[in-house]
Design an enzyme around this catalytic site. Sequence first.
Site, PDB file in Angstrom:
ATOM      1  N   GLU A 128       7.646   4.659   0.190  1.00 43.41           N
ATOM      2  CA  GLU A 128       6.873   3.755  -0.678  1.00 43.41           C
ATOM      3  C   GLU A 128       5.618   4.507  -1.060  1.00 43.41           C
ATOM      4  OE1 GLU A 128       4.023   1.817  -1.997  1.00 43.41           O
ATOM      5  OE2 GLU A 128       3.894   0.745  -0.089  1.00 43.41           O
ATOM      6  N   CYS A 170      -1.331   0.037  -3.400  1.00 41.43           N
ATOM      7  CA  CYS A 170      -0.310   0.563  -4.307  1.00 41.43           C
ATOM      8  C   CYS A 170       0.151  -0.495  -5.294  1.00 41.43           C
ATOM      9  CB  CYS A 170       0.877   1.080  -3.506  1.00 41.43           C
ATOM     10  SG  CYS A 170       0.504   2.502  -2.472  1.00 41.43           S
TER      11      CYS A 170
END
Length: 458
Positions: free
Chosen positions: A232, A266
């Site tokens: 990720e 993020c």
Amino acid sequence: MAIATLNPATGEVEMTFEPHGPQEIENRLARAQSAVFALRGTSFADRAGWMRAAADLLDDDNERIATIMTREMGKPIGAARAEAAKCAKGMRFYADHAEEFLRDEVFGDPGSLGASRAFSRYEPLGIVLAVMPWNYPLWQVIRFAAPALMAGNVGVLKHASNVPQSALYLDTLFARGGFPAGSFSTLLIGSGEVRAVLEDPRVKAVTLTGSEPAGRSVASIAGAQVKKSVLELGGSDPFIVMPSADLSAAVATAVTARTINNGQSCISAKRFIVHTDVYDRFAELFTAAMGALRVGDPLREETQVGPLATAAGRDELAQLVDDALTGGATALTGGAVPEGVGWYYPPTVISGVTASMRLHREEAFGPVATLYRVDDVDSAIALANVTDFGLSSSVWTTDQREKARFVSEIEAGAVFLNGMTISYPELPFGGIKNSGFGRELAAEGIREFCNLKTVWEA
């Protein structure tokens, strides 16, 4: 980077830690391997009981660990408390659902396969290495650790070097809850030691949340070792506002979506793509709200935006903004490093960003929003997809045809309609393109580090 707590609100070193040397690394890996064998003899009920006990301990420790997180990476204290509470919720979620998610899948017509029965079974892989970032010191780890341990895997954590107290708290949490010794452990090591740990034959897989370069490096090592990896990485998520949107709700959510965790997430919305019919009003309201946020000491209850976690991160963000302003973009609010101690950067809104500017292409990891004007759905989708990232997205419209197009055509791991992207234990989470591969959370997350074994019997 030294392994130390370096308070971003003051710039002062509060605690330093000696890295684990080769012998301690070996000791911890040996204990982890012993835990692999110990966990094989436990049931889902055993592990669920230990996981719930660990969640209860985390709830009891909420104020202490929240203060540690705030002092280590600067998130507002209220957000730190909420992160710890979310972790406990995620742990209980997997305690409740792991057995259901990993139940044998029986083939309904084994006779057609020439068998008396046929089924598939999920089995743990063994030791999984987690390489985790500083921005969510607990949640990034728990969303891996809770499903991994409930599946019967063993976790070994290499945390970011600037959150060592958070890492050491996690080192003991699961054993305190009752898991066998070695089921989860922290390695206080630098990034240079990751390769050797990942190449160790006892380590069967790796998960990383972090930067794109770090992800490429770890994935290449894992690939060479033929080991499973889940990544990720970064994101440059679009936040699209169309004429039918509830503008007041969109603005309020946009502010939160850009500044949550001091803008260091993020899945923060970063590029605000607004239809020309509502652009001027959205820009006016959004800019005013961003400029009114209270920036300050993250340990104060009233603070809404604290400092960035590192001096290097603040410098990188400032360079991105300066490059855009030099190239002709406009700062509607913010846009300059403030005087004083700490690694603060003000909530900032930038308009007039063009394709030649770094801010258009690169992830802004801090409270900086870019505003774009578009004329129609086609332009909004094209601009949303122009980035190399594909983590998530947020779309604001009540038009059903527009919703269908955005859901189908935005290149991302998720589309949130009339809401802010959030990671939920109940929903799979992850991205595409340079945002990584694999999924965390939900059933998909616990299955990532399992061997799906097929069983056929005559």
